[in-house]
Design an enzyme around this catalytic site. Structure first.
Site, PDB file in Angstrom:
ATOM      1  N   HIS A 134       0.844  -1.192   0.000  1.00 51.66           N
ATOM      2  CA  HIS A 134       0.000   0.000   0.000  1.00 51.66           C
ATOM      3  C   HIS A 134       0.880   1.243   0.000  1.00 51.66           C
ATOM      4  O   HIS A 134       1.564   1.542   0.968  1.00 51.66           O
ATOM      5  CB  HIS A 134      -0.900  -0.040   1.240  1.00 51.66           C
ATOM      6  CG  HIS A 134      -1.941   1.038   1.246  1.00 51.66           C
ATOM      7  ND1 HIS A 134      -2.880   1.152   2.242  1.00 51.66           N
ATOM      8  CD2 HIS A 134      -2.208   2.042   0.371  1.00 51.66           C
ATOM      9  CE1 HIS A 134      -3.661   2.181   1.996  1.00 51.66           C
ATOM     10  NE2 HIS A 134      -3.263   2.748   0.862  1.00 51.66           N
ATOM     11  N   LYS A 187      16.675 -33.893  -9.236  1.00 56.68           N
ATOM     12  CA  LYS A 187      17.358 -34.228 -10.485  1.00 56.68           C
ATOM     13  C   LYS A 187      16.462 -35.185 -11.264  1.00 56.68           C
ATOM     14  O   LYS A 187      16.201 -36.305 -10.835  1.00 56.68           O
ATOM     15  CB  LYS A 187      18.699 -34.906 -10.201  1.00 56.68           C
ATOM     16  CG  LYS A 187      19.457 -35.257 -11.476  1.00 56.68           C
ATOM     17  CD  LYS A 187      20.772 -35.923 -11.152  1.00 56.68           C
ATOM     18  CE  LYS A 187      21.617 -36.093 -12.411  1.00 56.68           C
ATOM     19  NZ  LYS A 187      20.911 -36.637 -13.560  1.00 56.68           N
ATOM     20  N   ASP A 242      15.440 -37.563 -14.386  1.00 57.83           N
ATOM     21  CA  ASP A 242      16.150 -38.451 -15.300  1.00 57.83           C
ATOM     22  C   ASP A 242      15.386 -38.518 -16.611  1.00 57.83           C
ATOM     23  O   ASP A 242      14.459 -39.294 -16.766  1.00 57.83           O
ATOM     24  CB  ASP A 242      16.266 -39.839 -14.670  1.00 57.83           C
ATOM     25  CG  ASP A 242      17.156 -40.736 -15.500  1.00 57.83           C
ATOM     26  OD1 ASP A 242      17.986 -40.197 -16.263  1.00 57.83           O
ATOM     27  OD2 ASP A 242      17.019 -41.958 -15.387  1.00 57.83           O
ATOM     28  N   GLY A 301      52.756   9.312   9.161  1.00 60.66           N
ATOM     29  CA  GLY A 301      51.416   9.830   8.888  1.00 60.66           C
ATOM     30  C   GLY A 301      51.170  11.059   9.737  1.00 60.66           C
ATOM     31  O   GLY A 301      50.243  11.819   9.498  1.00 60.66           O
ATOM     32  N   ARG A 350      45.927   7.230   8.208  1.00 66.48           N
ATOM     33  CA  ARG A 350      46.007   7.517   9.638  1.00 66.48           C
ATOM     34  C   ARG A 350      44.817   8.378  10.045  1.00 66.48           C
ATOM     35  O   ARG A 350      44.360   9.230   9.272  1.00 66.48           O
ATOM     36  CB  ARG A 350      47.310   8.276   9.952  1.00 66.48           C
ATOM     37  CG  ARG A 350      48.584   7.523   9.576  1.00 66.48           C
ATOM     38  CD  ARG A 350      48.711   6.155  10.227  1.00 66.48           C
ATOM     39  NE  ARG A 350      48.544   6.148  11.659  1.00 66.48           N
ATOM     40  CZ  ARG A 350      49.528   6.378  12.545  1.00 66.48           C
ATOM     41  NH1 ARG A 350      50.760   6.626  12.124  1.00 66.48           N
ATOM     42  NH2 ARG A 350      49.289   6.359  13.833  1.00 66.48           N
TER      43      ARG A 350
END
Length: 829
Positions: free
Chosen positions: A36, A235, A237, A700, A771
DNA sequence: GTCATGG
DNA sequence: CCATGACAACGCCCT
DNA sequence: AGGGCG
């Protein structure tokens, strides 16, 4: 209050298309979710209880992830016929905005005994109920409980329960379950059409002509597993078939591209009912009474088995002019489900379950199905490729084999006695035993007939002496054989014939060996990429750590954001990683940037994803699991964690007790940077005298760090003594401006020579580490010449580093090729 | 920054 | 949902 | 033992 009084009192039914709620809708237990787009976008969750829809407004919507606890505010009951409402509530009316029917279906309370209107009402009154949703999107148990009934609005929580339908990664389509439209499309007044699916909105979809696609293949895996990133399918066959439709033209193609339109005509016809142009992938099977696929019946299709012919589709590769190969698998399947009309007879959607491979596999065994296919939920489709994103895990082990001959029948047996089989190994056919059981009379005759034109004098493979009497045939026909294992001489043990494989070429028949599951799970390179990176043994990082809070301010003065840090390390990874790899990282985390508090974190036990490498280290207080930054993804993970500064050990695995560099930390207190450079040049002078390489970087800040790479043959203690010795020499030469005094207040105006930075578990900010200093500086390599000339360390920062690298390259690149022997150096002193 | 918890 | 709080090192020197 | 320091 009379039923629905509150609902009616808020609405003018001559002005809104919403239902007035005067027609009760029977005794069903329906539920509905409406999206909504009112003043605030939210979802309305409604349960039918008797003749009303008990309703909650859920701002975040309803998730399949049990970890998500979403607030649900109880709102007034709605009439039962509201469950069908989708449309626009005009402006000025209550709840004005667009409503989309997001999901609908049925529910049942947890305990069926309590499945009465009175009982459910009572539970809602008490503020707690659990129910099972059977919707088109939502499935499984959910719980809904009140957390706060103070005030006029009751606050509830709706959360997924942990069951087989729970799924942390499931993303739901945001389209309507009745019209297929989006909120926008409804708002624009579009009517439900088959064109509603707007594939052009999907980022990974790209416009393309209808492609010819050969099926993606699965790798045989050894064992089932659970993993939230994977989904699991049955799976089947049968025959792998690609189905296409473009306008009036429809095709069914085998894996070799042969047409099966005629053979599977019922399916071919039904493709027409799907009102789109598409390329889809699936398996055609004949189901027996128990719902198992019957391969032999598929081969001898007759009127009877034709009625049990189905096409299980599990992938969608192209739709209405858009190629979907790169769209994540689960999204492709979601779209596939959307385009399949409900009234199909022969074509079925091949559903999957998420995460719970082990349970699913057990079910496959109980049902005696052939096995399951595991697929990476987010994987792309690689046509014609055998990928580790798709795995087949078999309950029994069928194996295909090439027929190379047959023996004479005995007794009442007709046609032949047994088939002689072979399998390709390294490009050559190799004898693989014989199979004499599993044929019915029709099959016996059929195969015999097919073998007659292939007869030949010479055996196509070397066979044991006792089979010399056999009739040889050219290796053209393939058969599927079920067997229990291999004998020592490479033949199948207890083989049973299961059918001919006319869909396979003899060349394709090789011995299938299962890969260990962990290999597939850790496999993160795709086939195409793997070919490209075959040489380089270093693991390719395809994990992409999420960047959370990208716009968080880390340096307020400079307006540098968290995403800038992330981006910096992304760019620097290549040059930076050699200095981090194999070194335990002491994380200095600064999630709130330069202004906030930082904290150290060494132990990351259980806190980092499993693809991140760690090393467990003994310390005084037990054992600590250090993070190792081995790749770019880990570096980015650290960046996201707020590890702005990088602090690697001075030693690397496996020699954590032997440092592989000695550091000389020049730490100035209230003294000019010129003096610091002077002292560093003094180190350079000393190192020249001792024939030592000189690697220096800015800290730094105002300091300098000199690194001396050493052979990891000495202890941290010895490394520290060595540093102290050299620093003593420097101290003698620069007595007035250097100091060994540990207390900062007592070394004002001096440069502290901190040999204690050498030691087990000691760290320094890495070269190229950012740094947390004003200006977002970077610890940057500098040459002795630069030190002599004079530099401004604040010029090396997050902005300038790329340019710096372009100009001078990585000045430290040869560091680890010049390891010094501490003992040899000591002899020179 | 992440996680757990409570309303 | 949102708000809140807990949690996140360690070795070594010096007194 | 506890605080300072990096």
């Amino acid at each position: 209050m009379a039923p629905l009084e509150k609902y009616k009192s808020k609405r003018h039914f001559d002005k809104t298309p919403e239902p007035a709620g005067d027609q009760p809708d029977g005794d069903e237990r329906r539920f509905v979710v409406q999206k909504h787009d009112a003043s605030r976008l939210h979802f309305d969750f409604r349960l039918q209880v008797g003749d009303k829809l008990v309703s909650w407004a859920v701002p975040k919507g309803i998730s399949a992830n049990p970890a998500h606890k979403h607030l649900a505010v109880k709102v007034e009951d709605h009439p039962v016929d509201y469950q069908h409402f989708e449309g626009i509530i005009p402006k000025g009316n209550y709840g004005a905005g667009t409503v989309l029917l997001w999901d609908s279906g049925t529910y049942r309370p947890e305990d069926s005994v309590e499945n009465t209107v009175v009982a459910i009402d009572e539970k809602i009154r008490k503020g707690s109920l659990k129910f099972f949703l059977e919707g088109q999107k939502l499935k499984g148990f959910y719980s809904l409980y009140r957390i706060d009934d103070k005030g006029d609005q009751e606050q509830w929580i709706i959360a997924k329960s942990k069951d087989n339908y729970a799924n942390a990664s499931r993303r739901f389509s945001q389209r309507s379950v009745i019209s297929g439209l989006t909120l926008d499309e409804i708002a624009r007044g579009e009517k439900s059409t088959e064109k509603a699916l707007s594939v052009d909105k999907i980022a990974e979809a790209r416009p393309a002509a209808m492609p010819h696609i050969s099926p993606m293949l699965a790798t045989l895996a050894a064992a089932p597993f659970d993993d939230p990133d994977w989904i699991f399918e049955i799976k089947w066959d049968g025959y792998r078939i690609i189905a296409t439709r473009k306008g009036d033209e429809r095709k069914l193609l085998s894996r070799n591209g042969n047409p099966y339109d005629e053979k599977f005509r019922t399916i071919h016809e039904e493709l027409q009912k799907i009102g789109h142009d598409f390329v889809m992938d699936g398996e055609v099977v004949v189901l027996d009474q128990e719902g198992k696929s019957d391969f032999q019946a598929l081969q001898h299709l007759d009127a009877q088995s034709m009625g049990r012919l189905y096409y299980y589709v599990f992938d969608l590769l192209w739709l209405n002019g858009y190629l979907l190969q790169d769209v994540p698998l689960v999204q492709r399947k979601e779209m596939l489900l959307q385009i399949l009309p409900k009234n199909l007879q022969r074509i079925r959607y091949c559903d999957h379950i998420p995460e719970k491979g082990k349970i699913f596999f057990k079910q496959m065994q109980q049902l005696q199905l052939e096995g399951m296919i595991a697929k990476r939920a987010e994987s792309k489709y690689y046509p014609g490729k055998r990928s580790n994103a798709w795995l087949k895990i078999k309950t029994a082990r069928p194996q295909e084999a090439v027929i190379v001959g047959y023996t004479a029948p005995k007794g009442s047996r007709t046609a032949f006695g047994a088939l002689l089989l072979a399998i390709n190994e390294q490009g050559n056919l190799r004898y693989a035993g014989k199979v004499g059981t599993g044929f019915d009379e029709a099959t016996l005759q059929d195969i015999y007939k097919k073998l007659q034109p292939l007869k030949t004098k010479e055996p196509p493979v070397k066979v044991p002496a006792k089979e010399r009497q056999a009739q040889w045939v050219k290796p053209r026909l393939a058969a599927e054989i079920q067997f229990t294992g291999w004998t020592r001489d490479g033949a199948m043990r207890h083989p049973t014939f299961r059918g001919l494989r006319t869909d396979k070429k003899p060349d394709e028949i090789t011995r299938e060996t299962a890969i260990p599951v962990h290999q597939a799970l850790s496999e993160n390179t795709q086939p195409a990429e793997r070919a490209a990176t075959k040489q380089t043994r270093r693991r390719k990082a395809t994990h992409n750590p999420k960047l959370s809070n990208p716009d968080k301010v880390f340096w307020p003065d400079e307006n540098i954001l968290k995403k800038n840090v992330y981006h910096y390390y992304d760019q620097m990874a290549e040059v930076l990683l050699p200095y981090l790899i194999d070194r335990p990282q002491s994380l200095l985390r600064s999630p709130h940037g330069v202004a906030g508090e930082s904290f150290f974190q060494k132990d990351v036990k259980g806190l980092v994803p499993k693809w991140i490498e760690t090393v467990t280290v003994e310390s005084s207080s037990g054992t600590t699991e250090y993070l190792l930054c081995q790749d770019k993804a880990t570096l980015l993970f650290m960046a996201n964690w707020g590890s702005v500064e990088l602090n690697p050990w001075n030693a690397s695995v496996p020699n954590l007790d032997q440092p592989d560099y000695v550091v000389f930390d020049l730490d100035p207190v209230e003294i000019s940077f010129e003096e610091v450079m002077r002292v560093a040049v003094g180190f350079h002078q000393l190192f020249e005298e001792l024939k030592l390489p000189f690697y220096c970087k800015t800290s730094g800040s105002r300091g300098l760090h000199i690194y001396l790479p050493v052979k990891p043959q000495y202890t941290h203690e010895q490394g520290q003594q060595f540093a102290r010795l050299l620093e003593t020499i420097i101290h003698d030469r620069f007595r007035e401006i250097t100091s060994f005094e540990r207390s900062p207040s007592k070394r004002k105006g001096k440069i502290y020579l901190d040999y204690l930075q050498n030691g087990r578990g000691k760290t320094m900010a890495s070269v190229y580490s950012l740094r947390l200093k004003p200006g977002a500086t970077v610890s940057t390599p500098v040459t002795a010449d630069e030190l002599k000339k004079g530099i401004d360390p604040s010029g090396f920062n997050i902005h300038s580093m790329q340019q710096r690298l372009k100009e001078v390259g990585d000045l430290w690149r040869d560091m680890f090729n010049t390891r010094v022997d501490i003992g040899e150096t000591l002899k020179k002193l």
